[in-house]
Structure formats: structure tokens, C-alpha cells
Enzyme design. Structure first.
Site, mmCIF file in Angstrom:
data_model
loop_
_atom_site.group_PDB
_atom_site.id
_atom_site.type_symbol
_atom_site.label_atom_id
_atom_site.label_comp_id
_atom_site.label_asym_id
_atom_site.label_seq_id
_atom_site.Cartn_x
_atom_site.Cartn_y
_atom_site.Cartn_z
ATOM 1 N N ASP A 1 -7.301 -6.053 3.276
ATOM 2 C CA ASP A 1 -6.645 -4.744 3.334
ATOM 3 C C ASP A 1 -6.750 -4.166 4.737
ATOM 4 O O ASP A 1 -7.846 -3.862 5.203
ATOM 5 C CB ASP A 1 -7.330 -3.819 2.308
ATOM 6 N N GLY A 2 -5.601 -4.048 5.378
ATOM 7 C CA GLY A 2 -5.545 -3.410 6.694
ATOM 8 C C GLY A 2 -4.927 -4.320 7.744
ATOM 9 O O GLY A 2 -5.462 -5.379 8.069
ATOM 10 N N ASP B 1 -4.425 4.109 -2.359
ATOM 11 C CA ASP B 1 -5.601 4.458 -1.553
ATOM 12 C C ASP B 1 -6.062 5.881 -1.860
ATOM 13 O O ASP B 1 -5.381 6.843 -1.549
ATOM 14 C CB ASP B 1 -5.260 4.326 -0.069
ATOM 15 N N MET C 1 -12.296 -5.286 3.865
ATOM 16 C CA MET C 1 -11.499 -4.415 4.738
ATOM 17 C C MET C 1 -11.328 -5.054 6.099
ATOM 18 O O MET C 1 -12.297 -5.518 6.708
ATOM 19 C CB MET C 1 -12.156 -3.040 4.885
ATOM 20 N N GLY D 1 -1.541 1.471 9.205
ATOM 21 C CA GLY D 1 -0.985 1.231 10.529
ATOM 22 C C GLY D 1 -1.986 0.856 11.612
ATOM 23 O O GLY D 1 -1.671 0.921 12.799
ATOM 24 N N HIS E 1 -8.010 1.778 -4.869
ATOM 25 C CA HIS E 1 -9.073 1.545 -3.881
ATOM 26 C C HIS E 1 -9.698 2.894 -3.578
ATOM 27 O O HIS E 1 -9.081 3.735 -2.925
ATOM 28 C CB HIS E 1 -8.423 0.913 -2.638
ATOM 29 N N SER F 1 0.849 -1.192 0.000
ATOM 30 C CA SER F 1 0.000 0.000 0.000
ATOM 31 C C SER F 1 0.881 1.237 0.000
ATOM 32 O O SER F 1 1.597 1.513 0.962
ATOM 33 C CB SER F 1 -0.909 0.014 1.226
ATOM 34 N N HIS G 1 -0.850 -0.908 -4.452
ATOM 35 C CA HIS G 1 -2.177 -0.543 -3.948
ATOM 36 C C HIS G 1 -2.209 0.968 -3.700
ATOM 37 O O HIS G 1 -1.370 1.509 -2.982
ATOM 38 C CB HIS G 1 -2.440 -1.312 -2.652
ATOM 39 N N MET H 1 -11.952 5.165 -1.737
ATOM 40 C CA MET H 1 -12.753 5.415 -0.538
ATOM 41 C C MET H 1 -13.360 6.801 -0.684
ATOM 42 O O MET H 1 -12.925 7.776 -0.083
ATOM 43 C CB MET H 1 -11.859 5.291 0.708
ATOM 44 N N MET I 1 -8.689 8.688 -1.088
ATOM 45 C CA MET I 1 -9.618 9.035 0.007
ATOM 46 C C MET I 1 -10.083 10.468 -0.148
ATOM 47 O O MET I 1 -9.301 11.348 -0.535
ATOM 48 C CB MET I 1 -8.910 8.897 1.350
HETATM 49 C C1 DX5 Z 1 -6.828 1.878 4.865
HETATM 50 C C2 DX5 Z 1 -6.253 1.522 3.526
HETATM 51 C C3 DX5 Z 1 -5.174 0.515 3.532
HETATM 52 C C4 DX5 Z 1 -3.940 0.854 4.333
HETATM 53 C C5 DX5 Z 1 -3.289 -0.410 4.774
HETATM 54 O O1 DX5 Z 1 -7.960 2.672 4.670
HETATM 55 O O2 DX5 Z 1 -7.275 1.033 2.670
HETATM 56 O O3 DX5 Z 1 -4.797 0.158 2.210
HETATM 57 O O4 DX5 Z 1 -3.012 1.626 3.638
HETATM 58 O O5 DX5 Z 1 -2.186 -0.106 5.549
HETATM 59 P P1 DX5 Z 1 -1.634 -1.098 6.659
HETATM 60 O O6 DX5 Z 1 -1.145 -2.301 5.941
HETATM 61 O O7 DX5 Z 1 -0.562 -0.293 7.311
HETATM 62 O O8 DX5 Z 1 -2.773 -1.409 7.581
HETATM 63 ZN ZN ZN Z 2 -6.760 0.230 0.641
#
Ligand code: DX5
Ligand code: ZN
Length: 236
Positions: free
Chosen positions: A187-188, A36, A153, A161, A78, A9, A34, A80, A38
Site C-alpha cells: 500500500d502506497g 483509508d 506499507m 500520491g 485500513h 484506494s 480500499h 490508521m 485516518m
Molecule cells: C496511505 C494510504 C494509502 C494511499 C495509497 O496512508 O494507506 O492507501 O491511499 O495511495 P497511492 O496509491 O496514491 O500511494
Molecule cells: Zn491504505
């Protein structure tokens, strides 16, 4: 069996050096990157009215477009955001490879979304938040124009993190039993200490941010994640 895809990610990367971070991950053996996307809410009111999907504001299509000039890698986007349909065209043009939208905000227009995503040459996926039951994605996996990946998720969307939520593995197991060939992404909170439970449940696409970028040897973490998926597939 769907092949393992390890997707660092980029949210955990150094955004000021995105191109070299991406190249570094590919050289370490990453299959996908990946990304993200947002849309950032700033008030409880904006959250309540669903103006925005998550409390963090990250990157948009211009960044994908810039990154695309530096890598041929599969960009696993992804989204969001509350209005994914508004982003399909620009992400297609920017060079996104996968376009994963959230089921919570797409109940009325997912068919149109999937059609548009495919018409722009991207691969459609659907994501669900921890509180959303797995049954809600079933309609999107049936019919003429199904999504090609489900992202389960394993943290609340918004930040890297966070702590992995093992309860989500019931969703992965249920989905894997019903769809043996489907790409199922988690993911997460994934990393060496949580991969086994996710792989055993049937996940094959593994997003990992802080565990990869925070490691002294990211390549070793990527190999370990892949090995775990491969071994679960062999024994299952
Ligand atoms: C959270 C994201 C994830 C995140 C994962 O909203 O969708 O992709 O970056 O990070 P880690 O692996 O650190 O949980
Ligand atoms: Zn993600």
C-alpha cells in the site's frame, strides 16, 4: 498461490461521489475497494502522545455504512487509528469486509482485536509502517486466531500520491518465504512503474490510489497490475 486482489484506494476518489466512484472501479475490474480510515492529529504533542496515528482526517464508519447501501463489493478497511478496538463494533455494523489494524498500536491487545473482528464477521489483517520490522507481525500469524492478511506499507501512512519505498520489498520477500499462502498487501505508491518489483517480491493484494484514479484509462491500469501479479506467480 493466493489470488491477486486489486484494490483501488478510494482516498484518491472524488469523495463527493463516492458511490459512483466505487461502482466505476468495480466495473473496471477492481476486486476490492480500499478504504483509508485516518484519525488526524493536529499538533506534534498529539503525535508524540500517540493520541492520533496520522496527520490526516478522512472517513469513519458512517461513510462506510452509506457506501455499503450502494455496493456489495469487499470493503478493505485500513484503520490508521491509535485505538482500533474502539472501532470494531461500528465498522462491523457499518458493513466493512476486512478490518486491518496497525501492529504499532496493538501490541497489548491484538488477540482481543482479532477475536472481536471475527465475531463481527470481518476478516482481520495487520498493517505495519515502514519503520516497523517485519518480525513484529510474526506472533499475529501464529496460534489459534491468526490474522488473515499482512499489509506492508510502502509509504508513510497519511496521504495518497507519495513515492513507493522499494526497501520495503525485503519485508514482503521474507514474509512470502515464510507464509506461501498468506494474503500480503502492499500500500502506497503502487502503479505501472512499481508493480513488478512488488509482485516479484510476492505481494498479491495491491492497493493503488493515484495511479488508478489519475489514469486516463483506470481499467487498463487495474488489468496491468493483475497481470503483473499473475505472471510473477507463474514464474516464481
Ligand atoms: C496511505 C494510504 C494509502 C494511499 C495509497 O496512508 O494507506 O492507501 O491511499 O495511495 P497511492 O496509491 O496514491 O500511494
Ligand atoms: Zn491504505
Amino acid at each position: 498461490m493466493p489470488t491477486p486482489k486489486i484494490a483501488p484506494s478510494m482516498l484518491s476518489s472524488d469523495f463527493a461521489n463516492l458511490a459512483s466512484e466505487a461502482q466505476r472501479m468495480i466495473s473496471f475490474g477492481a476486486d476490492w475497494l480500499h478504504m483509508d480510515i485516518m484519525d488526524g492529529y493536529v499538533s506534534d504533542m498529539a503525535k508524540a502522545l500517540l493520541f492520533h496515528f496520522v496527520p490526516n482526517l478522512t472517513i469513519g464508519a458512517p461513510v462506510i455504512e452509506s457506501l455499503r447501501k450502494h455496493t456489495k463489493a469487499y470493503l478493505d478497511c485500513h484503520l490508521m487509528v491509535t485505538n482500533p478496538l474502539d472501532y470494531v463494533e461500528v465498522f462491523g455494523k457499518a458493513g466493512a469486509s476486512g478490518f486491518t489494524f496497525h501492529v504499532e498500536v496493538s501490541k497489548d491487545n491484538w488477540q482481543e482485536l482479532v477475536k472481536q473482528i471475527k465475531s463481527k464477521g470481518m476478516r482481520p489483517g495487520v498493517a505495519l509502517k515502514p519503520g516497523t520490522p517485519i518480525e513484529e507481525v510474526y506472533p499475529l500469524l501464529e496460534g489459534e486466531n491468526p490474522v488473515e492478511m499482512v499489509l506492508v506499507m510502502t509509504v508513510e501512512p497519511g496521504f495518497g500520491g507519495q513515492k513507493f519505498m522499494p526497501d520495503m520489498m525485503n519485508k514482503v520477500r521474507t514474509l512470502r518465504e515464510k507464509y506461501p499462502k498468506l494474503d500480503i498487501e502492499v500500500d502506497g505508491g503502487l502503479g505501472p512503474s512499481t508493480i513488478e518489483i512488488a509482485a516479484a517480491a510476492g505481494a498479491n493484494c495491491i492497493v493503488a490510489g493515484s495511479s488508478v484514479f489519475g489514469a486516463a484509462e483506470p481499467g487498463e491500469v487495474i488489468s496491468l497490475l493483475r497481470k503483473s501479479v499473475n505472471e510473477s506467480q507463474k514464474s516464481g
